[in-house]
Each structure stands twice: as structure tokens, then as C-alpha cells.
Design a protein around this motif. Structure first.
Motif, PDB file in Angstrom:
ATOM      1  N   TYR A 144     -31.732  -4.399  25.137  1.00 39.49           N
ATOM      2  CA  TYR A 144     -30.600  -5.574  24.866  1.00 39.49           C
ATOM      3  C   TYR A 144     -30.306  -6.683  24.130  1.00 39.49           C
ATOM      4  CZ  TYR A 144     -27.986  -1.886  28.104  1.00 39.49           C
ATOM      5  OH  TYR A 144     -27.306  -0.276  28.370  1.00 39.49           O
ATOM      6  N   CYS A 145     -31.599  -7.164  24.714  1.00 39.06           N
ATOM      7  CA  CYS A 145     -31.989  -8.091  23.979  1.00 39.06           C
ATOM      8  C   CYS A 145     -32.199  -8.390  22.937  1.00 39.06           C
ATOM      9  CB  CYS A 145     -33.631  -9.048  24.908  1.00 39.06           C
ATOM     10  SG  CYS A 145     -33.093  -9.890  26.533  1.00 39.06           S
ATOM     11  N   GLN A 146     -33.095  -7.449  22.281  1.00 43.29           N
ATOM     12  CA  GLN A 146     -33.270  -7.377  20.643  1.00 43.29           C
ATOM     13  C   GLN A 146     -31.807  -6.569  20.153  1.00 43.29           C
ATOM     14  OE1 GLN A 146     -36.691  -7.315  19.436  1.00 43.29           O
ATOM     15  NE2 GLN A 146     -36.892  -8.665  20.442  1.00 43.29           N
ATOM     16  N   ALA A 147     -31.632  -5.438  20.896  1.00 45.93           N
ATOM     17  CA  ALA A 147     -29.550  -5.504  20.355  1.00 45.93           C
ATOM     18  C   ALA A 147     -28.654  -6.737  19.862  1.00 45.93           C
ATOM     19  CB  ALA A 147     -28.852  -4.542  21.289  1.00 45.93           C
ATOM     20  N   ALA A 148     -29.059  -7.826  21.125  1.00 48.74           N
ATOM     21  CA  ALA A 148     -28.304  -8.820  21.264  1.00 48.74           C
ATOM     22  C   ALA A 148     -28.646  -9.993  19.467  1.00 48.74           C
ATOM     23  CB  ALA A 148     -28.384  -9.275  22.282  1.00 48.74           C
ATOM     24  N   ALA A 149     -30.469  -9.950  19.366  1.00 50.74           N
ATOM     25  CA  ALA A 149     -30.274 -10.509  18.651  1.00 50.74           C
ATOM     26  C   ALA A 149     -29.896 -10.154  17.123  1.00 50.74           C
ATOM     27  CB  ALA A 149     -32.111 -10.887  18.500  1.00 50.74           C
ATOM     28  N   CYS A 150     -29.736  -8.654  16.958  1.00 42.92           N
ATOM     29  CA  CYS A 150     -29.079  -8.053  15.722  1.00 42.92           C
ATOM     30  C   CYS A 150     -28.076  -8.755  15.337  1.00 42.92           C
ATOM     31  CB  CYS A 150     -29.487  -6.319  15.339  1.00 42.92           C
ATOM     32  SG  CYS A 150     -31.020  -5.702  15.855  1.00 42.92           S
ATOM     33  N   LEU A 151     -26.464  -8.461  17.059  1.00 43.32           N
ATOM     34  CA  LEU A 151     -25.689  -8.475  16.636  1.00 43.32           C
ATOM     35  C   LEU A 151     -25.263  -9.308  15.531  1.00 43.32           C
ATOM     36  CD1 LEU A 151     -24.510  -7.802  19.830  1.00 43.32           C
ATOM     37  CD2 LEU A 151     -23.810  -6.728  18.249  1.00 43.32           C
ATOM     38  N   PRO A 152     -25.412 -10.990  15.247  1.00 46.37           N
ATOM     39  CA  PRO A 152     -25.021 -11.700  14.298  1.00 46.37           C
ATOM     40  C   PRO A 152     -26.350 -11.898  13.677  1.00 46.37           C
ATOM     41  CG  PRO A 152     -26.602 -13.320  16.587  1.00 46.37           C
ATOM     42  CD  PRO A 152     -26.262 -11.274  16.588  1.00 46.37           C
ATOM     43  N   LEU A 153     -27.007 -11.447  12.925  1.00 52.97           N
ATOM     44  CA  LEU A 153     -28.027 -11.254  12.184  1.00 52.97           C
ATOM     45  C   LEU A 153     -28.336 -10.663  11.170  1.00 52.97           C
ATOM     46  CD1 LEU A 153     -30.428 -13.350  11.776  1.00 52.97           C
ATOM     47  CD2 LEU A 153     -32.388 -11.248  13.342  1.00 52.97           C
ATOM     48  N   VAL A 154     -28.013  -9.740  11.595  1.00 49.81           N
ATOM     49  CA  VAL A 154     -27.483  -8.422  10.434  1.00 49.81           C
ATOM     50  C   VAL A 154     -26.533  -8.901   9.676  1.00 49.81           C
ATOM     51  CG1 VAL A 154     -26.625  -5.947  10.619  1.00 49.81           C
ATOM     52  CG2 VAL A 154     -29.193  -6.881  12.145  1.00 49.81           C
ATOM     53  N   PRO A 155     -25.169  -8.512   9.988  1.00 51.27           N
ATOM     54  CA  PRO A 155     -24.287  -8.975   9.482  1.00 51.27           C
ATOM     55  C   PRO A 155     -24.843 -10.673   8.689  1.00 51.27           C
ATOM     56  CG  PRO A 155     -23.225  -8.592  11.295  1.00 51.27           C
ATOM     57  CD  PRO A 155     -25.021  -9.450  11.750  1.00 51.27           C
ATOM     58  N   ILE A 156     -24.560 -11.562   8.925  1.00 47.27           N
ATOM     59  CA  ILE A 156     -25.516 -12.297   8.029  1.00 47.27           C
ATOM     60  C   ILE A 156     -26.359 -11.948   6.616  1.00 47.27           C
ATOM     61  CG2 ILE A 156     -26.632 -14.876   8.330  1.00 47.27           C
ATOM     62  CD1 ILE A 156     -25.134 -15.382  11.092  1.00 47.27           C
TER      63      ILE A 156
END
Length: 366
Positions: free
Chosen positions: A21-33
Motif C-alpha cells: 500500500y505504501c508503494q502504491a501510494a508513492a506511485c499516485l503522485p509520482l507517475v502522473p508527474i
């Protein structure tokens, strides 16, 4: 982060599911940017071998390392985790030494300081693992985060196992740092490298969590401290913190960043003492002091060696410039001498020719 994750684990949440869940939460802002900032051409320039290297880096740094650190956090306390984290730069230095990226001169004072720092870090880890000492009882018995404090009821063997699992996780982190530094030299696009590793890490931790936790009830999220820990680890630590660290290194250099690591140990000990109600032992405090001293010893020696190398480099440049200036002056004087000699020879030839005309032609004219 240590305090929040420890509070979530104390409530019985699955370690491996929490990491996913922590890795998925890190992807939420990083991948769109990354998708908005980077063009499709930059993404297509990533070869298969580069993607394979990024996959292996994510396997070491995101999957293996973070899972190992969270398991060790479950077996120990937040204070121990933060204290042993001070050994990360020292472990990275030892790994660079093995790979011949660093050199230690035993006969110099800086080399002795480096070896002493490594020994102090090892001593700090062993003190935390094998020496308990008297304990400091928490002053706040009505702590903010509910759930039992596992550090006060675990066995001695579990504590030792958690301590050395933490050290092994820091070794994996150091290996990841060294490999990522080499990877960034090959492909210097930091944003794509970070986002790709985050995606790979999310997929890998999903597989690990699915294998380790097959009970769907262990995956259910609630509106409690676990959700706060997940979003804090994802948005603040993996997002904002990484940006601030890069900015700090660009402004003041990596040494300035690392010297503040022990402050995290102090803050973590304070927060776990008051908010988690953890029992802090004298061994953890003494081990943290040894780890901090070892860190500063290695950093001091490293910074002094860099200053010495810069001074030697500047003196060599000045010496080369002095030699070049002296050589130019010598060539200029030689050129002036040659020009003066040629001028005198021309004047002598002219005077001879004039004298020849007046002496030889004179009688015929007469």
C-alpha cells in the motif's frame, strides 16, 4: 515514519500488505508527474537492458529492503530502527570500499578515523542487540496510538533477530544506492528512473503480499492510524522528502545532508516514548550514541580528504599555469632575441652593401 508504521504494525496490520500500500501510494503522485513532464520520446529511449536493471534495482531497494526493514521494525522498536539507520552512510562507504570506489590509507589520520568509525558502528549494533540495561518507563501511559507495544513483551531472541534484520536491510539499501548511482550515470533522467522503479516496486510488493497474505481480511483498510501511515510514507516520505533531499544535496552537498541523520534518532526516541508508550532501554541509547559517533568519524575523515584533494588539485593547476607562463616568457624572450639578431644582421648587410658601392664605384666614376 518509524513511529506511524510501528503504530500500524502494533494494531496487527500485515507487514507485507502495508509495504504494498505504501508503494502504491508513492506511485499516485509520482507517475502522473513523470507522464506530464517527460515526453514519449524519452520513455521510448529506455532499452530492454535498462528496464531490466531498473527492475533489479527495484527488487533490491523497494521490495527486499523495505519488506526487510518493516519486518525488523515489527520485531524491535522505532527507536532502534532510527538508531541503526545512522549506519547507512557507513555501510555505503564499506560497500564502496569493497568495490574499490573508495580508498583507506591506514597510516594516515583520516584512514584511522574511517576505520574507527566503522568499528564504532558495529559496536553500536552489537550493544543494541545484546545489551539491555535499565529501562526508562514512559511518562505518558495514555499514548495517542492504540494497540499494544510489542517491544515490551517480545523475547530476547526476537529482539536480536530484528536488530540484525535491520542491519541486513540497511546493507541492501546501501547496495541499492551504489547501483542506482551507476545507473544514473548511464541514464541520467532522474524522474523516469524513479517513476519506473516505483512502478516495478509496486508490482513486486503486490506479488510478495499476495503470496504472504492470502486472507482477504488482512487487506482491508480502515479509517485509523494505518491509513495515515500509508499516505504519510507514500506522499511525504517517498514524494516530498526525496525532493527536499535532492534540493539539499544540490545546495550544500551530500555530507551536509547526512550529518543531520542523528537528529532523526532523537526525534524518533522522543515520539515513540510519548506517543507509542515504548520502553526505552539504556542499551538502545548507548548503541545510538556509538552509531552517531561512528557516523561523524567517517564523515569527518571523508570531508577532510575531499578538502585535501581539492587543495592538491588547485596547487597542481597553479603549478602548471606557472610553468606555462614561464615557458611563454622564455619563448617570448627567445623570439625577441632572434628578431633583434635578424635586425642587426640586416643592418650590417645594408651597411656593407652601401660601403661596397661607395668604395668600388668611386674610382670608376673618377
Amino acid at each position: 515514519m518509524f513511529v506511524l508504521v510501528k503504530a500500524a504494525l502494533n494494531q496487527g496490520f500485515s507487514t507485507f500488505v502495508l509495504v504494498f500500500y505504501c508503494q502504491a501510494a508513492a506511485c499516485l503522485p509520482l507517475v502522473p508527474i513523470a507522464a506530464l513532464r517527460e515526453s514519449r520520446r524519452n520513455a521510448q529511449s529506455m532499452s530492454f537492458m535498462l528496464l531490466l536493471k531498473l527492475f533489479l534495482c527495484a527488487l533490491i531497494g523497494n521490495t527486499f529492503c523495505i519488506n526487510l526493514l518493516n519486518v525488523s521494525l515489527k520485531y524491535t522498536s522505532a527507536t532502534v530502527q532510527s538508531a541503526i539507520s545512522n549506519s547507512k552512510p557507513v555501510i555505503t562507504f564499506c560497500l564502496a570500499l569493497v568495490l574499490r570506489m573508495e580508498v583507506v590509507k591506514i597510516r594516515s589520520s583520516y584512514g584511522i578515523a574511517k576505520v574507527t568509525g566503522v568499528a564504532m558502528c558495529l559496536a553500536g549494533v552489537f550493544v543494541i542487540a545484546f545489551f539491555t540495561g535499565p529501562s526508562l518507563s514512559p511518562v505518558n501511559h495514555h499514548h495517542a496510538f492504540r494497540g499494544h507495544s510489542s517491544s515490551s513483551i517480545m523475547s530476547r531472541g526476537t529482539w536480536i533477530k530484528g536488530t540484525f534484520l535491520k542491519l541486513l536491510g540497511d546493507m541492501a539499501w546501501a547496495m541499492w544506492i551504489v547501483f542506482q548511482a551507476a545507473l544514473l550515470k548511464e541514464y541520467p533522467n532522474r524522474m523516469l528512473v524513479t517513476a519506473t522503479q516505483c512502478i516495478f516496486g509496486t508490482l513486486q510488493t503486490l506479488v510478495v503480499a499476495a503470496v504472504a497474505e492470502r486472507d482477504i481480511a488482512r487487506w482491508k483498510l480502515r479509517l485509523d492510524i494505518t491509513l495515515v501511515a500509508i499516505f504519510y510514507s507514500g506522499f511525504v516520505v517517498s514524494g516530498l522528502l526525496n525532493y527536499l533531499q535532492v534540493w539539499c544535496m544540490e545546495m550544500k552537498g551530500p555530507v551536509f545532508l547526512v550529518i543531520w541523520f542523528p537528529l532523526g534518532f532523537v526525534f524518533t526516541m522522543f515520539c515513540s516514548f510519548f506517543f507509542l508508550g515504548e520502553v526505552i532501554h539504556l542499551g538502545s541509547i548507548l548503541g545510538g550514541i556509538l552509531l552517531t559517533g561512528g557516523l561523524y568519524s567517517v564523515l569527518w575523515a571523508k570531508s577532510k580528504e575531499e578538502e585535501k584533494t581539492k587543495k592538491q588539485g588547485s596547487s597542481e593547476v597553479n603549478a602548471i599555469e606557472t610553468i606555462e607562463i614561464g615557458y611563454d616568457e622564455k619563448e617570448e624572450k627567445k623570439l625577441e632575441g632572434d628578431q633583434r639578431k635578424d635586425k642587426e644582421e640586416h643592418e650590417e648587410e645594408a651597411s656593407i652593401s652601401i660601403c661596397g658601392t661607395s668604395v668600388i664605384d668611386g674610382p670608376y666614376e673618377g
